[in-house]
Scaffold this motif. Structure first.
Motif, PDB file in Angstrom:
ATOM      1  N   ARG A 229      -7.728  -3.495  -2.661  1.00 45.95           N
ATOM      2  CA  ARG A 229      -8.457  -3.095  -1.098  1.00 45.95           C
ATOM      3  C   ARG A 229      -7.664  -2.275  -0.402  1.00 45.95           C
ATOM      4  O   ARG A 229      -8.390  -1.410   0.325  1.00 45.95           O
ATOM      5  N   GLN A 230      -6.318  -2.190  -0.441  1.00 47.83           N
ATOM      6  CA  GLN A 230      -5.441  -1.253   0.061  1.00 47.83           C
ATOM      7  C   GLN A 230      -6.064   0.201  -0.231  1.00 47.83           C
ATOM      8  O   GLN A 230      -6.063   1.011   0.896  1.00 47.83           O
TER       9      GLN A 230
ATOM     10  N   LYS B  40     -11.263   5.279   2.250  1.00 51.82           N
ATOM     11  CA  LYS B  40     -12.301   5.294   3.319  1.00 51.82           C
ATOM     12  C   LYS B  40     -11.814   5.980   4.387  1.00 51.82           C
ATOM     13  O   LYS B  40     -12.432   6.960   5.237  1.00 51.82           O
TER      14      LYS B  40
ATOM     15  N   LEU C  90      -9.999  -3.119 -10.480  1.00 49.01           N
ATOM     16  CA  LEU C  90     -10.352  -4.416  -9.928  1.00 49.01           C
ATOM     17  C   LEU C  90     -11.123  -4.951 -11.181  1.00 49.01           C
ATOM     18  O   LEU C  90     -10.958  -6.271 -11.433  1.00 49.01           O
TER      19      LEU C  90
ATOM     20  N   ALA D  63      -6.656  -7.822  -6.363  1.00 50.25           N
ATOM     21  CA  ALA D  63      -7.422  -7.156  -5.534  1.00 50.25           C
ATOM     22  C   ALA D  63      -6.838  -6.755  -4.111  1.00 50.25           C
ATOM     23  O   ALA D  63      -7.539  -5.784  -3.516  1.00 50.25           O
ATOM     24  N   SER D  64      -5.941  -7.481  -3.711  1.00 53.29           N
ATOM     25  CA  SER D  64      -5.207  -6.768  -2.471  1.00 53.29           C
ATOM     26  C   SER D  64      -4.711  -5.497  -2.719  1.00 53.29           C
ATOM     27  O   SER D  64      -4.971  -4.708  -1.642  1.00 53.29           O
ATOM     28  N   SER D  65      -4.085  -4.853  -3.791  1.00 50.97           N
ATOM     29  CA  SER D  65      -3.908  -3.589  -4.108  1.00 50.97           C
ATOM     30  C   SER D  65      -4.975  -2.809  -4.052  1.00 50.97           C
ATOM     31  O   SER D  65      -5.119  -1.670  -3.570  1.00 50.97           O
TER      32      SER D  65
ATOM     33  N   MET E  90      -8.669   1.324  -1.520  1.00 51.78           N
ATOM     34  CA  MET E  90     -10.215   1.530  -1.032  1.00 51.78           C
ATOM     35  C   MET E  90     -10.110   2.114   0.550  1.00 51.78           C
ATOM     36  O   MET E  90     -10.601   2.817   0.792  1.00 51.78           O
ATOM     37  N   ALA E  91      -9.212   1.045   1.121  1.00 53.99           N
ATOM     38  CA  ALA E  91      -9.275   1.274   2.834  1.00 53.99           C
ATOM     39  C   ALA E  91      -8.632   2.500   2.897  1.00 53.99           C
ATOM     40  O   ALA E  91      -9.032   3.374   3.840  1.00 53.99           O
TER      41      ALA E  91
END
Length: 79
Positions: free
Chosen positions: A28-29, A35, A18, A24-26, A31-32
């Motif tokens: 975020r995916q 988690k 990042l 950012a979308s990739s 990181m989700a």
């Protein structure tokens, strides 16, 4: 709280991406997904049955009886 080890390294890579201007979308995916994988082991531990005792609760009493019997047998007169 700071994490260390391989899990933290997997988390740090998307954050660094990042910072390096990856979409950012990739990030975020990824990181989700990370988690979600972090929560799974915790849920498995919570669902695990409680561990059983490694020794019988009355093992000390049994040991004491056997040692007492042995001491008595050794101290007995062999007439």
């Amino acid at each position: 709280m700071l994490s260390t080890g391989p899990a933290a390294a997997q988390f740090d890579r998307p954050v660094q991406a990042l910072l390096d201007s990856v979409p950012a979308s990739s990030v975020r995916q990824r990181m989700a997904e990370f988690k979600t994988r972090q929560v799974e082991p915790a849920q498995a531990l919570e669902a695990a049955p409680p561990s059983l005792p490694t020794r019988h609760p009355d093992m000390a009493k049994l040991y004491r009886r056997k040692v007492t019997g042995l001491v008595e047998a050794l101290n007995a007169d062999d007439d």
